[in-house]
Design an enzyme around this catalytic site. Structure first.
Site, PDB file in Angstrom:
ATOM      1  N   CYS A 191      28.115 -10.257 -49.523  1.00  0.00           N
ATOM      2  CA  CYS A 191      27.996  -9.131 -50.457  1.00  0.00           C
ATOM      3  C   CYS A 191      27.907  -9.665 -51.888  1.00  0.00           C
ATOM      4  O   CYS A 191      28.765 -10.437 -52.312  1.00  0.00           O
ATOM      5  CB  CYS A 191      29.212  -8.218 -50.303  1.00  0.00           C
ATOM      6  SG  CYS A 191      29.521  -7.116 -51.704  1.00  0.00           S
TER       7      CYS A 191
ATOM      8  N   TYR B 276      33.026  -8.933 -47.806  1.00  0.00           N
ATOM      9  CA  TYR B 276      31.980  -9.463 -46.940  1.00  0.00           C
ATOM     10  C   TYR B 276      31.456 -10.691 -47.672  1.00  0.00           C
ATOM     11  O   TYR B 276      31.124 -10.606 -48.861  1.00  0.00           O
ATOM     12  CB  TYR B 276      30.814  -8.490 -46.749  1.00  0.00           C
ATOM     13  CG  TYR B 276      31.157  -7.095 -46.288  1.00  0.00           C
ATOM     14  CD1 TYR B 276      32.187  -6.860 -45.371  1.00  0.00           C
ATOM     15  CD2 TYR B 276      30.427  -5.992 -46.754  1.00  0.00           C
ATOM     16  CE1 TYR B 276      32.475  -5.578 -44.948  1.00  0.00           C
ATOM     17  CE2 TYR B 276      30.709  -4.711 -46.322  1.00  0.00           C
ATOM     18  CZ  TYR B 276      31.734  -4.505 -45.433  1.00  0.00           C
ATOM     19  OH  TYR B 276      32.017  -3.234 -45.016  1.00  0.00           O
TER      20      TYR B 276
ATOM     21  N   PHE C 251      28.484  -8.218 -54.741  1.00  0.00           N
ATOM     22  CA  PHE C 251      29.613  -7.783 -55.564  1.00  0.00           C
ATOM     23  C   PHE C 251      30.862  -8.618 -55.260  1.00  0.00           C
ATOM     24  O   PHE C 251      31.620  -8.975 -56.160  1.00  0.00           O
ATOM     25  CB  PHE C 251      29.882  -6.294 -55.348  1.00  0.00           C
ATOM     26  CG  PHE C 251      28.739  -5.412 -55.771  1.00  0.00           C
ATOM     27  CD1 PHE C 251      28.453  -5.218 -57.112  1.00  0.00           C
ATOM     28  CD2 PHE C 251      27.940  -4.777 -54.822  1.00  0.00           C
ATOM     29  CE1 PHE C 251      27.390  -4.410 -57.506  1.00  0.00           C
ATOM     30  CE2 PHE C 251      26.892  -3.975 -55.193  1.00  0.00           C
ATOM     31  CZ  PHE C 251      26.610  -3.791 -56.545  1.00  0.00           C
ATOM     32  N   CYS C 252      31.055  -8.948 -53.988  1.00  0.00           N
ATOM     33  CA  CYS C 252      32.171  -9.822 -53.611  1.00  0.00           C
ATOM     34  C   CYS C 252      31.955 -11.224 -54.149  1.00  0.00           C
ATOM     35  O   CYS C 252      32.909 -11.887 -54.600  1.00  0.00           O
ATOM     36  CB  CYS C 252      32.322  -9.870 -52.090  1.00  0.00           C
ATOM     37  SG  CYS C 252      32.631  -8.264 -51.314  1.00  0.00           S
TER      38      CYS C 252
END
Length: 384
Positions: A113, A110, A115-116
């Site tokens: 996001c 995403y 973390f992404c």
């Protein structure tokens, strides 16, 4: 197409030369005399019919060789330019190749996001080419083939699946340091551990995820100073366990900010028309309420901005005044993690407030340049 044209010009030139091989010479000087006498008129396209007839008769008398040479010269120049362009493109491709060599990377994500975003910051800094698959956060059809249902997921060479942002970063960095280690072998060093949390929900964690799997000599090369590895691991974990939990309460702090945040999420994410409308208005309202619960869960202040400001200033203080980055002259994995987390707030009120009310701006701009310019491809020697 250019190569084809060059070959055609060459063939025409050869045919002119062959057909005029037995014709008298001297045509070239004849043409020069005519051009010299009437050149000014030809330059503007106003030459008389007599001039044109003399030129044409000169060509008929023996101009085939001249035209043949002209076509051959044009074909040769065209072929030279084609080869030159091809070589330049090849060198550019070689320059863009990642240090990891032939790794094919596909990131399922995403865009908003954190973390992404951490993973993208790492890949961009080290100049690793990768393909992005934006996952629909509602249906998640793009990752239906995976038993692991979260993002990010990184597929390596269509065979090895890496889950969890910190595992992805640690395993790729290990491979960059020692390319003899295959990704399939490296990933075995980060075993998956399943457990049930206090809420009765099964959670997946990974052992060793902040460690690089290096030999003693490789560790010294990457971390020449004794405390560098410990410091990097500490702040990478801090980014995952604390900093990332400050994002939602801050971007959904008020109903207006929640609506603006979901407008950005819908615009940047992969939503259908109905899903986008639903996410923007219903999602914003839901996340506004959830952010209040997150504030209580993580014991945040009533004004959650103060927790964000303190966290960011703690990070800048840990870097100190004598280093550009926590990694020294170049970012380390902690720099990339913190930058990746903070970057998802760009364009929102929380980000503008953070930049205006903390000391993070100069470090953040340096990180922007470092990732944009893929500075990890050819790092400068560290100063100690």
């Amino acid at each position: 197409m250019a190569a084809s044209c060059a070959r055609t010009l060459g063939k025409v030139g050869l045919s002119f030369l062959e057909s005029s091989a037995s014709r008298p010479s001297g045509t070239f000087s004849y043409l020069l005399r005519n051009v010299g006498a009437h050149g000014s008129r030809r330059a503007y396209g106003t030459g008389a019919a007599g001039v044109r007839s003399k030129l044409l008769s000169g060509v008929r008398a023996g101009g085939g060789r001249v035209l043949g040479c002209a076509f051959l010269l044009g074909g040769g120049l065209g072929l030279y330019q084609t080869v030159k362009l091809s070589v330049q493109q090849h060198l550019a491709e070689e320059k863009r190749k990642a240090p990891a060599g032939s790794l094919k990377l596909i990131l399922y994500q995403y865009k908003t996001c954190p973390f992404c975003s951490k993973v993208r910051a790492f890949l961009d800094y080290y100049g690793l080419p990768y393909e992005i698959v934006e996952v629909n956060p509602v249906m998640r059809q793009e990752i239906k083939w995976s038993t692991y249902r979260k993002v990010p997921i990184l597929m390596v060479d269509d065979e090895v699946q890496l889950n969890d942002s910190s595992v992805i970063i640690s395993s790729l960095k290990t491979h960059l340091v020692n390319k003899e280690k295959s990704m399939s072998n490296i990933i075995r060093c980060y075993p998956e551990m399943k457990s049930v949390n206090d809420g009765g929900k099964e959670v997946t964690e990974y052992n060793n995820k902040y460690w690089l799997m290096l030999s003693e000599a490789e560790t010294v090369a990457v971390y020449p100073q004794k405390e560098m590895q410990k410091e990097e691991m500490k702040w990478r974990q801090w980014a995952d366990d604390w900093l990332v939990h400050l994002i939602s309460p801050n971007v959904y702090r008020t109903t207006g900010e929640a609506l603006a945040s979901f407008d950005y999420i819908v615009r940047e994410g992969k939503f259908g028309t109905f899903e986008g409308f639903f996410a923007k208005y219903v999602g914003a309202a839901a996340m506004f309420l959830i952010s209040k619960r997150l504030k209580r869960r993580h014991n945040l202040q009533d004004d959650v901005r103060q927790d964000l400001y303190k966290a960011v200033n703690d990070w800048v203080a840990a870097i100190g005044k004598n280093r550009k980055f926590m990694g020294g002259d170049q970012p380390n994995l902690a720099d990339l993690a913190v930058f990746g987390v903070l970057r998802v707030m760009e364009g929102l009120q929380a980000f503008d407030d953070m930049m205006a009310n903390t000391k993070v701006k100069y470090w953040y701009r340096r990180m922007e340049r470092a990732t944009l310019n893929h500075e990890g491809l050819n790092p400068e020697p560290q100063k100690h």
